[in-house]
Design a protein around this motif. Sequence first.
Motif, PDB file in Angstrom:
ATOM      1  N   SER A 117      -0.524   6.598  -4.733  1.00  0.00           N
ATOM      2  CA  SER A 117      -0.438   7.283  -3.449  1.00  0.00           C
ATOM      3  C   SER A 117       0.889   8.012  -3.274  1.00  0.00           C
ATOM      4  CB  SER A 117      -0.612   6.273  -2.312  1.00  0.00           C
ATOM      5  OG  SER A 117       0.470   5.371  -2.332  1.00  0.00           O
ATOM      6  N   GLU A 168       3.932  10.681  -3.354  1.00  0.00           N
ATOM      7  CA  GLU A 168       3.915  12.117  -3.042  1.00  0.00           C
ATOM      8  C   GLU A 168       4.395  13.006  -4.184  1.00  0.00           C
ATOM      9  OE1 GLU A 168       5.235   9.749  -1.177  1.00  0.00           O
ATOM     10  OE2 GLU A 168       4.258   9.798   0.769  1.00  0.00           O
ATOM     11  N   VAL A 183      -4.354   8.315   2.110  1.00  0.00           N
ATOM     12  CA  VAL A 183      -4.745   9.508   1.359  1.00  0.00           C
ATOM     13  C   VAL A 183      -3.630  10.540   1.537  1.00  0.00           C
ATOM     14  CG1 VAL A 183      -6.432  11.361   1.087  1.00  0.00           C
ATOM     15  CG2 VAL A 183      -7.217   9.108   1.781  1.00  0.00           C
ATOM     16  N   GLY A 228      -4.014  12.362  -3.632  1.00  0.00           N
ATOM     17  CA  GLY A 228      -3.405  11.110  -4.084  1.00  0.00           C
ATOM     18  C   GLY A 228      -3.894   9.961  -3.226  1.00  0.00           C
ATOM     19  N   GLY A 229      -3.794   8.754  -3.743  1.00  0.00           N
ATOM     20  CA  GLY A 229      -4.129   7.571  -2.950  1.00  0.00           C
ATOM     21  C   GLY A 229      -5.577   7.129  -3.066  1.00  0.00           C
ATOM     22  N   GLU A 247      -0.553  13.953   4.835  1.00  0.00           N
ATOM     23  CA  GLU A 247      -1.012  12.630   4.402  1.00  0.00           C
ATOM     24  C   GLU A 247      -1.323  11.760   5.601  1.00  0.00           C
ATOM     25  OE1 GLU A 247       2.353  11.107   2.075  1.00  0.00           O
ATOM     26  OE2 GLU A 247       2.765   9.695   3.687  1.00  0.00           O
ATOM     27  N   PHE A 252       3.015   3.642   2.560  1.00  0.00           N
ATOM     28  CA  PHE A 252       2.209   4.201   1.480  1.00  0.00           C
ATOM     29  C   PHE A 252       1.060   4.985   2.086  1.00  0.00           C
ATOM     30  CE2 PHE A 252       4.197   0.728  -0.933  1.00  0.00           C
ATOM     31  CZ  PHE A 252       4.620   1.449  -2.027  1.00  0.00           C
ATOM     32  N   ALA A 253       0.792   6.161   1.530  1.00  0.00           N
ATOM     33  CA  ALA A 253      -0.282   6.987   2.057  1.00  0.00           C
ATOM     34  C   ALA A 253      -1.632   6.360   1.723  1.00  0.00           C
ATOM     35  CB  ALA A 253      -0.196   8.384   1.457  1.00  0.00           C
ATOM     36  N   ARG A 302     -12.012   6.842   3.072  1.00  0.00           N
ATOM     37  CA  ARG A 302     -11.183   7.741   2.259  1.00  0.00           C
ATOM     38  C   ARG A 302     -11.934   9.051   1.959  1.00  0.00           C
ATOM     39  NH1 ARG A 302      -8.829   2.809   0.166  1.00  0.00           N
ATOM     40  NH2 ARG A 302      -6.580   3.010   0.326  1.00  0.00           N
TER      41      ARG A 302
END
Lengths: 171, 276
Positions: free
Chosen positions: B122, B124, B196, B212-213, B185, B193-194, B255
């Motif tokens: 996740s 960046e 998504v 990501g994520g 995000e 923490f993301a 998600r």
Amino acid sequence: MPVLSKDKRHAVQFTLNGEAVDGFVEPRLLLADFLRHHLGATGTHVGCEHGICGACTVRIDGKAQRACLTLAVQVDGRSVDTVEGMAAPDGALSPLQQAFHENFALQCGFCTPGILMSMEEFLETNPDPSDAEVREALSGNICRCTGYAEIVAAVLQTAKQLREAPTQGSE
Amino acid sequence: MKPAAFDYLRAETLDEALEAMSEFGDDAKVIAGGQSLMPMLNIRLVKPAILVDISRVVVLDYTKTNHKRFEIGGIVTQGHLAKSGALQGIVPLLAKALPHIGHFQTRNRGTVCGSLCHSDPSSEIPLCLATLGGTVVLKSKRRERTVDAQDFQIDMLTTDCRPDEIAVAASFPTSDDNTGYAFSELARRHGDFAIVALAAVATGDTIRLGVGGVAATPTVREWSGLSPADLEDALNEFAWDLGGSDDIHATARYRREIVRRMGAKVIQEASDARAQ
Ligand code: FES
Ligand code: FES
């Protein structure tokens, strides 16, 4: 530099709140523990020990950082500032501390040293923050008591005060 | 929650660090900012025999722009970059992503290359590198090689960095004319923490979206000449292909919904930025 062996203690020296300090440490010793247990500087608090809560935040060469994510050997030769260095020698509180006092921005006080260290740097880099910016800057410190509103008020009050009388508060 | 014992080497030069990595290999861990590694040491998820500290290897403390590439040295912190106002004009996507990384206290110490090497799904910076098609420069005593982002991130917390190698630089393509960039995000709390994270690049009628994520590594997809209805379908397909799973933070279904909705949003934002 030679490899520092894990089962020996090694000399470190650095500046703590303007004064030279030293000690002998194992490589794995966290800066937070060195401050508290070796130097007796218990103003820096330890909450989560993995970088989340922000209670252990100190300033290393002026930058707010986690003392639980820093090894004592890593600050060798650096300059570290902690909450103990904020008030004047005669005990007079710094403007930020005074504002925390006036705004009831602490209850149990566990989070306070880390928040003060963080906000000190924040106000130096952003002397005229908005409410939203203060809240964002506070996101790296957890407080379970106050609900943050009083902390935001104290930081905004300090910013205003330092803008109006800048000499008074600069450390 | 104290690290297991380890030997410690504070390298003063890159040669000294590379020498140590060639000697200790798998037994060693490189530490620069330590914002990912120190928590893992404290929890004893990792127990290296020796820690090789490169944070004072000053030759790795640089940034430079060269042939449409912005190169970031191995120990440059996220905070240093975030404060340089120039980044917005050089690698706008990275400039947009930096404020989302942890908190300013961890950015003060966390490095760009360290974040790439840690390779959290996740995270960046790996997402930006993958979306822009950047590279990582890996150096060992024997040789230096440059690896594409896609090949560098192998799996969750796993990269192509070999035991004797140090990531000495990351290189991001600089911003192109008539290209728009957007980053967004979703996290429970700013700096967490993301759940998504999304990065979009729009050039002409081409759109690239990195996510990501959700999957084990940042995943990038590119489309050209899509109508708005096609885009909706494409996003839905992408959301399913990412194959996310349920965890304590969100369900896979949630998600997918975020990828569809926020995906459309960042693409729109990147497209609008391109038009200006
Ligand atoms: S004790 Fe260091 S961040 Fe919580
Ligand atoms: S005052 Fe108790 S945690 Fe903040």
